[in-house]
Design a protein around this motif. Structure first.
Motif, mmCIF file in Angstrom:
data_model
loop_
_atom_site.group_PDB
_atom_site.id
_atom_site.type_symbol
_atom_site.label_atom_id
_atom_site.label_comp_id
_atom_site.label_asym_id
_atom_site.label_seq_id
_atom_site.Cartn_x
_atom_site.Cartn_y
_atom_site.Cartn_z
ATOM 1 N N ARG A 1 1.003 -1.518 -0.008
ATOM 2 C CA ARG A 1 -0.220 -0.157 -0.233
ATOM 3 C C ARG A 1 0.587 1.370 -0.111
ATOM 4 N NH1 ARG A 1 -4.760 0.973 4.717
ATOM 5 N NH2 ARG A 1 -5.690 3.146 3.446
ATOM 6 N N TRP A 2 2.072 1.298 0.572
ATOM 7 C CA TRP A 2 2.648 2.625 0.815
ATOM 8 C C TRP A 2 3.950 2.409 0.536
ATOM 9 C CZ3 TRP A 2 -0.263 6.161 1.874
ATOM 10 C CH2 TRP A 2 -2.047 6.061 2.822
ATOM 11 N N ASN A 3 5.278 2.760 -0.782
ATOM 12 C CA ASN A 3 6.052 2.798 -0.375
ATOM 13 C C ASN A 3 7.262 2.878 0.914
ATOM 14 O OD1 ASN A 3 6.994 5.494 -1.140
ATOM 15 N ND2 ASN A 3 7.012 5.843 -3.220
ATOM 16 N N ALA A 4 8.055 2.565 0.618
ATOM 17 C CA ALA A 4 9.126 2.707 1.855
ATOM 18 C C ALA A 4 9.146 4.434 2.017
ATOM 19 C CB ALA A 4 10.858 3.262 1.512
ATOM 20 N N ARG A 5 8.880 5.665 1.207
ATOM 21 C CA ARG A 5 9.501 6.735 1.459
ATOM 22 C C ARG A 5 8.453 7.326 2.054
ATOM 23 N NH1 ARG A 5 12.826 9.982 0.513
ATOM 24 N NH2 ARG A 5 13.865 8.660 -1.402
ATOM 25 N N SER A 6 6.440 7.308 1.450
ATOM 26 C CA SER A 6 5.643 7.392 2.375
ATOM 27 C C SER A 6 5.851 6.539 3.802
ATOM 28 C CB SER A 6 4.442 6.347 1.818
ATOM 29 O OG SER A 6 4.880 7.364 0.359
ATOM 30 N N GLU A 7 6.314 5.505 4.105
ATOM 31 C CA GLU A 7 5.963 4.761 4.672
ATOM 32 C C GLU A 7 7.137 5.539 5.826
ATOM 33 O OE1 GLU A 7 7.025 0.742 5.627
ATOM 34 O OE2 GLU A 7 5.315 0.207 4.962
ATOM 35 N N ALA A 8 7.805 5.749 5.931
ATOM 36 C CA ALA A 8 8.774 6.791 6.525
ATOM 37 C C ALA A 8 7.992 8.028 6.928
ATOM 38 C CB ALA A 8 9.867 7.084 5.858
ATOM 39 N N LEU A 9 7.632 8.444 6.523
ATOM 40 C CA LEU A 9 6.574 9.926 6.025
ATOM 41 C C LEU A 9 5.660 9.394 7.338
ATOM 42 C CD1 LEU A 9 7.246 11.515 3.142
ATOM 43 C CD2 LEU A 9 8.759 12.519 5.086
ATOM 44 N N LEU A 10 5.320 8.585 7.223
ATOM 45 C CA LEU A 10 4.064 8.391 8.206
ATOM 46 C C LEU A 10 4.465 8.297 9.921
ATOM 47 C CD1 LEU A 10 1.148 6.438 4.866
ATOM 48 C CD2 LEU A 10 1.008 8.402 6.851
ATOM 49 N N PHE A 11 5.758 6.929 9.831
ATOM 50 C CA PHE A 11 6.056 6.860 11.067
ATOM 51 C C PHE A 11 6.629 7.966 11.825
ATOM 52 C CE2 PHE A 11 6.458 1.995 9.202
ATOM 53 C CZ PHE A 11 5.730 1.615 10.252
ATOM 54 N N ALA A 12 7.519 8.753 11.105
ATOM 55 C CA ALA A 12 7.840 9.900 11.734
ATOM 56 C C ALA A 12 6.435 10.497 11.912
ATOM 57 C CB ALA A 12 8.805 11.087 10.268
ATOM 58 N N ALA A 13 5.315 11.383 11.407
ATOM 59 C CA ALA A 13 4.638 11.753 11.934
ATOM 60 C C ALA A 13 3.727 11.256 13.118
ATOM 61 C CB ALA A 13 3.666 11.747 10.890
ATOM 62 N N ALA A 14 3.788 10.213 13.324
ATOM 63 C CA ALA A 14 3.396 8.869 14.435
ATOM 64 C C ALA A 14 4.270 9.449 15.355
ATOM 65 C CB ALA A 14 2.819 7.981 13.903
ATOM 66 N N ARG A 15 5.623 9.060 15.161
ATOM 67 C CA ARG A 15 6.517 9.082 16.439
ATOM 68 C C ARG A 15 6.565 10.748 16.415
ATOM 69 N NH1 ARG A 15 10.629 6.972 13.702
ATOM 70 N NH2 ARG A 15 9.884 5.251 15.088
ATOM 71 N N ALA A 16 6.562 11.446 16.027
ATOM 72 C CA ALA A 16 6.279 13.674 16.482
ATOM 73 C C ALA A 16 5.239 13.344 17.054
ATOM 74 C CB ALA A 16 6.190 13.840 15.180
ATOM 75 N N ASP A 17 3.757 12.588 17.762
ATOM 76 C CA ASP A 17 2.877 13.274 18.276
ATOM 77 C C ASP A 17 2.604 12.325 19.454
ATOM 78 O OD1 ASP A 17 0.083 14.025 18.102
ATOM 79 O OD2 ASP A 17 -0.325 11.814 18.661
#
Length: 139
Positions: free
Chosen positions: A60-76
């Motif tokens: 569903r997500w490529n590695a770049r999209s996943e990295a951005l989503l994980f970074a957003a989740a981690r920031a919160d």
């Protein structure tokens, strides 16, 4: 910050959750304020992003999209749960953190370690654990 931040890293099924519960119990028995959490997730915003990441097909997500989503989740997660707990003196035990992004989206997904750490520096103000334990199963 007067608390401590400990992460448990490792692949699926190596016992991170089990060991995290055992460590939490041992530290709580010593009278420490313990917060247990996980990634992705741990705060309402991060849990919403977890749903995006965990549901659907593996591609569903490529590695770049996943990295951005994980970074957003981690920031919160860092802003709403981890830092406040550390500031009040709690010990925070987390099932996965930035090293998982370094492994899965970095080495496994082709992003550079510098890219992952830049996202982490921006989103989570570079917070790193006081100690990380890597759990592995032998063959």
């Amino acid at each position: 910050m007067s608390g401590r931040f400990i992460t448990l890293e490792g692949g699926e099924g190596v016992g991170k959750s089990t060991q995290l519960r055992a460590l939490a119990a041992a530290l709580a028995a010593r009278g420490l304020d313990i917060v247990t959490t996980r990634e992705p997730g741990g705060s309402p915003g991060a849990e919403a992003i977890r749903t995006l990441l965990m549901e659907g097909s593996d591609d569903r997500w490529n590695a770049r999209s996943e990295a951005l989503l994980f970074a957003a989740a981690r920031a919160d997660h860092v802003a709403r749960l981890i830092r406040p707990a550390l500031e009040r003196g709690a010990w925070v035990l987390c099932d996965r953190f930035v090293d998982s992004s370094r492994a899965y989206q970095g080495a496994g997904g082709g992003l550079t370690d510098a890219d992952i750490l830049t996202l982490h520096r921006i989103g989570s103000e570079g917070l790193l654990p006081d100690r990380s334990f890597l759990l592995a199963l032998g063959a």
